[in-house]
Design a protein around this motif. Sequence first.
Motif, short mmCIF file in Angstrom:
data_model
loop_
_atom_site.label_atom_id
_atom_site.label_comp_id
_atom_site.label_asym_id
_atom_site.label_seq_id
_atom_site.Cartn_x
_atom_site.Cartn_y
_atom_site.Cartn_z
N LEU A 5 -17.39 4.47 -20.77
CA LEU A 5 -17.75 5.49 -19.80
C LEU A 5 -19.14 5.22 -19.20
N ILE A 6 -19.24 5.36 -17.88
CA ILE A 6 -20.51 5.22 -17.17
C ILE A 6 -20.82 6.54 -16.48
N SER A 7 -22.02 7.06 -16.73
CA SER A 7 -22.43 8.34 -16.15
C SER A 7 -23.20 8.11 -14.85
N ILE A 8 -22.80 8.81 -13.80
CA ILE A 8 -23.48 8.74 -12.50
C ILE A 8 -24.14 10.09 -12.25
N ILE A 9 -25.46 10.12 -12.22
CA ILE A 9 -26.21 11.36 -12.06
C ILE A 9 -26.67 11.50 -10.61
N VAL A 10 -26.32 12.63 -10.00
CA VAL A 10 -26.66 12.88 -8.60
C VAL A 10 -27.47 14.17 -8.50
N PRO A 11 -28.79 14.08 -8.26
CA PRO A 11 -29.58 15.30 -8.03
C PRO A 11 -29.31 15.82 -6.63
N VAL A 12 -29.11 17.13 -6.52
CA VAL A 12 -28.72 17.72 -5.23
C VAL A 12 -29.65 18.88 -4.89
N PHE A 13 -30.22 18.84 -3.71
CA PHE A 13 -30.96 20.00 -3.21
C PHE A 13 -30.77 20.10 -1.70
N ASN A 14 -30.05 21.12 -1.28
CA ASN A 14 -29.80 21.38 0.14
C ASN A 14 -29.28 20.12 0.85
N ARG A 15 -28.20 19.59 0.32
CA ARG A 15 -27.60 18.39 0.90
C ARG A 15 -26.13 18.63 1.29
N SER A 16 -25.85 19.83 1.80
CA SER A 16 -24.47 20.17 2.16
C SER A 16 -23.91 19.27 3.25
N GLU A 17 -24.81 18.72 4.09
CA GLU A 17 -24.35 17.88 5.19
C GLU A 17 -24.04 16.45 4.77
N THR A 18 -24.51 16.06 3.59
CA THR A 18 -24.32 14.65 3.17
C THR A 18 -23.57 14.50 1.86
N ILE A 19 -23.52 15.54 1.03
CA ILE A 19 -22.99 15.39 -0.32
C ILE A 19 -21.52 14.99 -0.35
N VAL A 20 -20.75 15.42 0.62
CA VAL A 20 -19.33 15.07 0.64
C VAL A 20 -19.14 13.55 0.76
N LYS A 21 -19.88 12.94 1.68
CA LYS A 21 -19.79 11.49 1.84
C LYS A 21 -20.25 10.77 0.58
N THR A 22 -21.31 11.28 -0.03
CA THR A 22 -21.84 10.66 -1.25
C THR A 22 -20.80 10.69 -2.37
N VAL A 23 -20.26 11.88 -2.66
CA VAL A 23 -19.32 12.02 -3.77
C VAL A 23 -18.02 11.28 -3.49
N ASN A 24 -17.54 11.34 -2.26
CA ASN A 24 -16.31 10.62 -1.93
C ASN A 24 -16.46 9.12 -2.19
N SER A 25 -17.62 8.58 -1.90
CA SER A 25 -17.84 7.15 -2.16
C SER A 25 -17.82 6.85 -3.66
N LEU A 26 -18.23 7.83 -4.47
CA LEU A 26 -18.22 7.64 -5.93
C LEU A 26 -16.80 7.79 -6.49
N LEU A 27 -16.02 8.71 -5.93
CA LEU A 27 -14.65 8.91 -6.39
C LEU A 27 -13.76 7.71 -6.08
N LYS A 28 -14.17 6.90 -5.10
CA LYS A 28 -13.37 5.74 -4.69
C LYS A 28 -13.74 4.47 -5.46
N GLN A 29 -14.56 4.60 -6.50
CA GLN A 29 -14.99 3.42 -7.24
C GLN A 29 -13.81 2.70 -7.89
N SER A 30 -13.82 1.38 -7.78
CA SER A 30 -12.75 0.58 -8.39
C SER A 30 -12.82 0.63 -9.91
N TYR A 31 -14.01 0.79 -10.46
CA TYR A 31 -14.16 1.02 -11.90
C TYR A 31 -14.09 2.53 -12.09
N GLN A 32 -13.02 3.01 -12.72
CA GLN A 32 -12.73 4.43 -12.71
C GLN A 32 -13.18 5.19 -13.95
N ASN A 33 -13.63 4.50 -14.98
CA ASN A 33 -14.06 5.19 -16.21
C ASN A 33 -15.48 5.69 -16.02
#
Length: 272
Positions: A5-33
């Motif tokens: 397992l690899i942990s990806i830590i994303v600090p978020v503060f008032n990033r409603s306009e960008t967070i969707v693109k950020t997380v979607n790019s992480l969910l599409k990772q070829s390494y899925q664990n």
Amino acid sequence: MDLGLISIIVPVFNRSETIVKTVNSLLKQSYQNIEIILVDDASTDISFGINQLFVRSDPRVRALRNSQNMGVSATRNHGLKVAKGNWIVFVDADDWVEADYIENFVKMAQKSEAELLISGHLGDHSLARLELPFSKKMMTSREVIEDVIGELGPIGGYPWNKMFKRSIIQRYTIHFHEEISFLEDELFTIEYAQHINKAYYDSKAYYHYEIQEDSLSVNGLSKMLPAIKQRDAILLAEGIDPDDYRHDPISVSRKDWGSWKENLKTNGSESF
């Protein structure tokens, strides 16, 4: 060799306009664990609500929230406390990564058995646009530190183009200094590098850095002094003369560094 397992830590503060693109790019990772830890720093927009939607759509996502606004260091530390992965990756909430970002780190670790993996990055700021020769190389602890504090080193002190071993972070209680608001990421990287035998650097860029339009005043720059003092103490302990590597985030010239120090003294700021 599976890194687990690899942990990806994303600090978020008032990033409603960008967070969707950020997380979607992480969910599409070829390494899925992976586990994606979204830590909201008491945002005043709808960022936390968006994070919760991701939790409902994918079990690999966790959404945490600070009870009050605490700053990026405390927010990253919050993520570190709950992370379960063997390795730690940091991603900022306004950036995005290629689909093989994590997989590339895994391959680097398998090939080198290094305790710190470092990737290239792309961005819209001048240093990121420098066309550096493509390279892969093993690095010692000292070489990493010297590159981080050097004038034009490609590694940088930021945590988001690196993968860290959680066991080392825990063993040496490495954390982001919450009382420091500038250069805290560089200090974290240097403190971590102190405790490794080797690192592996691959200059191919998998991380896309979106620079924010923020400017630093002289008074803002003075806030860097606590981190600079702690960093210099580490360098001296490693037998490195800090004066050989003086630089600031605005300019890479030693002349401008000297002018900056004079400005601080003139404005009555804390001295070195």
